[in-house]
Design a protein around this motif. Structure first.
Motif, PDB file in Angstrom:
ATOM      1  N   THR A   1       0.815  -1.211   0.000  1.00 28.91           N
ATOM      2  CA  THR A   1       0.000   0.000   0.000  1.00 28.91           C
ATOM      3  C   THR A   1       0.851   1.264   0.000  1.00 28.91           C
ATOM      4  N   ARG A   2       2.146   1.107   0.042  1.00 35.10           N
ATOM      5  CA  ARG A   2       3.031   2.275  -0.030  1.00 35.10           C
ATOM      6  C   ARG A   2       4.393   1.804  -0.515  1.00 35.10           C
ATOM      7  N   GLY A   3       5.212   2.755  -0.936  1.00 33.91           N
ATOM      8  CA  GLY A   3       6.578   2.412  -1.315  1.00 33.91           C
ATOM      9  C   GLY A   3       7.350   2.004  -0.079  1.00 33.91           C
ATOM     10  N   GLY A   4       8.288   1.133  -0.216  1.00 31.97           N
ATOM     11  CA  GLY A   4       9.091   0.699   0.930  1.00 31.97           C
ATOM     12  C   GLY A   4      10.139  -0.250   0.433  1.00 31.97           C
ATOM     13  N   TRP A   5      10.228  -1.405   1.064  1.00 34.75           N
ATOM     14  CA  TRP A   5      11.184  -2.400   0.564  1.00 34.75           C
ATOM     15  C   TRP A   5      10.503  -3.748   0.680  1.00 34.75           C
ATOM     16  N   ILE A   6      10.958  -4.585   1.595  1.00 36.95           N
ATOM     17  CA  ILE A   6      10.338  -5.896   1.729  1.00 36.95           C
ATOM     18  C   ILE A   6       8.951  -5.703   2.350  1.00 36.95           C
ATOM     19  N   ASN A   7       8.005  -6.486   1.891  1.00 32.83           N
ATOM     20  CA  ASN A   7       6.623  -6.328   2.344  1.00 32.83           C
ATOM     21  C   ASN A   7       6.490  -6.757   3.811  1.00 32.83           C
ATOM     22  N   ASN A   8       5.450  -6.268   4.470  1.00 34.63           N
ATOM     23  CA  ASN A   8       5.106  -6.746   5.818  1.00 34.63           C
ATOM     24  C   ASN A   8       3.607  -6.543   6.036  1.00 34.63           C
ATOM     25  N   ALA A   9       3.127  -6.995   7.199  1.00 35.76           N
ATOM     26  CA  ALA A   9       1.682  -6.992   7.418  1.00 35.76           C
ATOM     27  C   ALA A   9       1.105  -5.580   7.404  1.00 35.76           C
ATOM     28  N   THR A  10       1.915  -4.601   7.764  1.00 36.84           N
ATOM     29  CA  THR A  10       1.430  -3.220   7.770  1.00 36.84           C
ATOM     30  C   THR A  10       1.210  -2.689   6.350  1.00 36.84           C
ATOM     31  N   THR A  11       2.103  -3.062   5.464  1.00 40.15           N
ATOM     32  CA  THR A  11       2.048  -2.481   4.127  1.00 40.15           C
ATOM     33  C   THR A  11       1.366  -3.390   3.101  1.00 40.15           C
ATOM     34  N   ASN A  12       1.153  -4.651   3.449  1.00 41.85           N
ATOM     35  CA  ASN A  12       0.627  -5.622   2.480  1.00 41.85           C
ATOM     36  C   ASN A  12      -0.753  -5.207   1.945  1.00 41.85           C
TER      37      ASN A  12
END
Ligand SMILES: *[C@@H]1O[C@H](CO)[C@@H](O)[C@H](O)[C@H]1NC(C)=O
Ligand SMILES: *[C@@H]1O[C@H](CO)[C@@H](O)[C@H](O)[C@H]1NC(C)=O
Ligand SMILES: *[C@@H]1O[C@H](CO)[C@@H](O)[C@H](O)[C@H]1NC(C)=O
Ligand SMILES: *[C@@H]1O[C@H](CO)[C@@H](O)[C@H](O)[C@H]1NC(C)=O
Ligand SMILES: *[C@@H]1O[C@H](CO)[C@@H](O)[C@H](O)[C@H]1NC(C)=O
Length: 820
Positions: free
Chosen positions: A400-411
């Motif tokens: 749901t946002r730019g970042g790096w490796i995915n996680n539960a917050t951004t998935n």
């Protein structure tokens, strides 16, 4: 006779006066320059301001200094020499004047209007760029390298613009070169003068010379980024000559102008190239371009005027031939912000492009964005897009946002469709996927293929499933063996092997490369030197095949971020990628420059699916490149039959330090392709191809055996991040017409699950040699199903930029440990 300088003195004076007094006024006047930020904002007035991810006024907020964009940019690893640098020799001395103004590089520039006035610079390195100003009083200069004319530069422009990139060349053989810029005294008729300015010269030194130059200039111009020493950089030469016994050739020609993060063939001559927002040398409407059309015949590029940040978007064609590019990144505030680029948040973007509008030269067409009526229901960065058997696109996963490796917050563990569907009780809104929720962390850019039964294969991280999109059911498949992760940032590559009636269109997937690195480790604990995986796995997606499970093979070299290019013969060329580390930049310890990966793998390998397990790989006859293709590299088959190799940019913004932002294109082709005597040719007049229909083609076998003919219908796919979304090859059934061996009656695909409706390319393969491809439209070319109720519901239940709500101030990717 008056001294020539004296005769030009009045005009130099008027020029200096202009710089001091008139130019600031022009800068302040919004109507005077098409490229002023005000003008950019106005041109975007039809775009709702919320789409920017922040109120318009924020442009003047604290994280933005409202400076006007100029193309002057010093890539990491390059060195800027100010016009007053003693390395620059101006002759005759008295023909040059110095203009001073705070807006100039180093607050000064050299200027002359005199015929024959020149500046010379001997520099050590591989590249050089000249920055100066343009105006209605500027004339024509000649640029020489080692006293050989390289090009002429016309510095005329109707409006005054400073810090313009007037000349640039890169990848010269490493050595000492002499750059000379000479005022010809000539001008175009409407120009009011013959001025030529030198504001700055940017030099790209190769590694061994960099130290000398940077030390020399550190004291004078302050901090310069010195990259960590590293020895394994490939040699810096442009062309690879392979020896005569090899059967493939690799050559370098052409530059993409914008970095090639995403590519897709849109016509016989044009490839669309989509990048993230960054300081590419190619500009459009006063800002750097981040999209372009590349002409494969001429190697010319035409910039596209993109609006939103397309960093790590997905893409596909639709059944009506339109091309979509979906998702992306927010505006990245402090680096490549809206001030310079005029870009807007791309997380929910739908970028629509109609290839049919382009002429052969790629003119007449551009990307269309209209977020008030065309957008995704949810924000997606690193989403996969797949054309379905009804001609619409399925959009899977992402962050749901730019970042790096995915996680539960951004998935974003959901699926949605374009155009939106009212399906399974979800009226145009995202449909949850348990699989995408359970495959964290390394699950971005999921691998997906439409199977020949209309269901969808998906692989993410160490897992795989078959998704029946019509029934909304997930069938889990055996895990990828031996702990190998195959999706971002442990990126592998995948192919759906050719479909053919000979095995009743069995769907067999092949996944190669990736990494066994634990995806719960923090970036700073991961090392760029940890080995990638050499594993390839393949499975037939039938009950019996799933029962047998994954068949495991090993590539000759380990690769993370490889590309896999399906050939019309059914063989797969695996190329690009790195032997160690993982995808992304600015995250791991021991980065190479900013790259999370190292040890680029420079020799392609061919996988021959029809051989026995254990003897399917060969690198025989395949040349070795000297251009590293690590993160953000691509490769695609093009209609003329060659493989286009481009990209590589493990950097936050354009960089000339290892591993540099790579613009050079390489072409890999079998040597027989240039032998007109033996290359088969085909006449294919069919353009539309309804399911189950038949059509006739004539083939010039060129001496080839008529018993060894295959008709390959191919989707060349949308390529990014090692994924070849929609890549597909279907062998069409055919029979000989009458007694002629070269007139064939060909059967279109039997139904839309075998080849989803939309554009394709037909290559005729005779004795493993393929023709130039002909374009076809499979199906009837109609629009994908549109459900206005689902569209209304999607628009009502979503707002633009749902995730961030505002500009991200940071570097997009690699925020955890980005430096510089
Ligand atoms: C210029 O000359 C030098 C020395 O002879 C050589 O090393 C270099 O490659 C030349 N550069 C070009 C662009 O020809
Ligand atoms: C998830 O990823 C984002 C973006 O990279 C990061 O800001 C956030 O801290 C991470 N959250 C967790 C719980 O690790
Ligand atoms: C294809 O058509 C062209 C023009 O009609 C003709 O010259 C050529 O011989 C044909 N080639 C084959 C393979 O039939
Ligand atoms: C193709 O279909 C899409 C989705 O309905 C639509 O937005 C687009 O305008 C269509 N293309 C053409 C050329 O009509
Ligand atoms: C979407 O919005 C409409 C109102 O336009 C509402 O009736 C509907 O229930 C919403 N759907 C979902 C799934 O939230």
């Amino acid at each position: 006779m008056a001294h020539p300088f004296l005769s030009s003195l009045p005009s130099i004076l008027s020029f200096v006066l202009f710089v001091f007094f008139v130019y600031p006024v022009i800068l302040a006047s919004p109507s005077a320059q098409a490229t002023a930020p005000e003008a950019i904002v106005r041109a975007r007035a039809d775009v709702p301001s919320a789409w920017n991810g922040r109120p318009e006024d924020d442009v003047t907020g604290d994280s933005y200094s409202r400076t006007h964009f100029t193309p002057y940019y010093v890539p990491t690893g390059s060195v800027s020499l100010d016009d007053e640098d003693p390395l620059l020799t101006y002759t005759p001395d008295d023909a040059w004047a110095t203009a001073r103004h705070p807006a100039l590089v180093g607050r000064s520039m050299h200027t002359t209007s005199q015929t024959g006035a020149r500046v010379d610079l001997t520099f050590s390195g591989i590249g050089v760029e000249w920055f100066g100003s343009v105006s209605a009083k500027h004339g024509i200069a000649e640029v020489y390298l080692n006293d050989t004319l390289n090009t002429k530069v016309d510095a005329y422009h109707a409006t005054w613009m400073k810090r313009q990139r007037l000349f640039g060349i890169d990848h010269l053989p490493f050595g000492s070169h002499r750059l000379s810029i000479v005022n010809t005294g000539k001008k175009r008729t409407k120009s009011g003068g013959t001025f030529i300015d030198i504001d700055a010269i940017v030099v790209n030194p190769a590694d061994n010379s960099r130290k000398a130059i940077t030390q020399r200039h550190l004291g004078i111009f302050g901090s310069l980024f010195a990259p960590p020493p590293h020895t394994e950089q490939p040699p810096q030469h442009a062309v690879v000559e392979t020896n005569a016994v090899t059967s493939w050739s690799l050559s370098q020609s052409g530059e993409t102008g914008v970095h090639a993060m995403q590519v897709s063939v849109i016509s016989a001559t044009q490839v669309i190239i989509i990048d993230k927002v960054e300081h590419n040398p190619l500009t459009i409407n006063g800002h750097p371009a981040w999209g372009a059309l590349y002409d494969v015949r001429t190697n010319k590029v035409r910039p596209l005027d993109m609006h939103s940040n397309s960093f790590c978007a997905g893409g596909s064609f639709l059944s009506n031939g339109s091309f979509i590019n979906l998702g992306g990144n927010p505006v990245v505030g402090d680096k490549t912000g809206a001030t310079d680029f005029g870009d807007v948040n791309g997380l929910q973007a739908v970028r629509l492009f109609h290839p049919d509008l382009c002429d052969e030269e790629g003119r007449g067409c551009d990307i269309v964005e209209a977020p008030h009526k065309l957008r995704l229901a949810s924000p997606r960065w690193y989403n996969t897009v797949l054309r379905l058997d009804d001609g619409s696109a399925m959009i899977l996963g992402g962050s749901t946002r730019g970042g790096w490796i995915n996680n539960a917050t951004t998935n974003n563990p959901t699926i949605e469709y374009f155009p939106p569907k009212n399906i399974h009780g979800f009226n145009g809104v995202p449909i949850p996927s348990l699989f995408l929720a359970e495959t964290l962390n390394s699950n971005l850019f999921p691998i997906a293929f439409l199977l020949s039964d209309g269901r969808v294969f998906v692989a993410a991280n160490q897992d795989a499933m078959i998704y029946d999109w019509k029934a909304h059911t997930e069938r889990r498949l055996p895990k990828i063996p031996n702990g190998v992760r195959v999706t971002y940032p442990m990126t592998g590559t995948a192919v759906l092997l050719p479909l053919s009636s000979t095995n009743n269109f069995a769907s067999i997937v092949l996944i190669c490369g990736g990494s066994t690195i634990d995806d719960t480790r923090a970036g700073y604990e991961i090392d760029s030197q940890e080995a990638a995986s050499s594993q390839c796995v393949r499975m037939e997606l039938s009950d019996a095949g799933i029962e047998r499970g994954w068949e495991v093979e090993q590539m000759p070299q380990a690769r993370v971020m490889p590309d896999s290019v399906l050939l019309p013969t059914g063989d797969v060329v695996i190329l690009n990628g790195a032997g160690t580390g993982i995808a992304g930049y600015g995250n791991v310890k021991d980065q190479i420059g900013f790259s999370n990966a190292d040890h680029p793998v420079l020799t392609p390998v061919i996988y021959r699916p029809s051989e026995q397990s254990g003897s399917r790989f060969t690198s025989e006859g395949l040349p070795t490149s000297n251009i590293a293709r690590v993160y953000h590299s691509v490769a695609t088959l093009v209609p003329d039959g060659r493989i286009m190799i481009a990209g590589s940019n493990p950097n936050l913004d354009r960089s000339s330090a290892q591993y540099e932002t790579e613009y050079r294109v390489e072409w890999l082709e079998p040597r027989w392709m240039n032998d007109d005597e033996t290359r088969p040719k085909a006449n294919i007049s069919v353009t539309g191809m309804p399911y189950g229909s038949t059509f006739t083609i004539t083939v010039n076998l060129n001496g080839g055996g008529s018993n060894n003919i295959k008709i390959a219908l191919m989707d060349l796919g949308f390529v990014t991040h090692s994924l070849h979304m929609n890549g597909r090859l279907v062998y069409l059934d055919f029979k000989h017409e009458g007694s002629s061996l070269s007139t064939l009656t060909v059967q279109a695909p039997p139904n839309p699950s075998i080849y989803p409706p939309g554009p394709g390319w037909i290559y005729v393969v005779v004795d493993d040699k393929w023709t130039v491809a002909s374009p076809v439209m499979v199906g009837d070319g109609s629009d994908p199903p549109e459900d206005l109720g689902a569209l209304e519901s999607m628009l009502a239940n979503s707002s633009v930029d749902e995730a961030s709500g505002k500009t991200v101030t940071g570097v997009g990717e690699g925020q955890e440990s980005a430096r510089g």
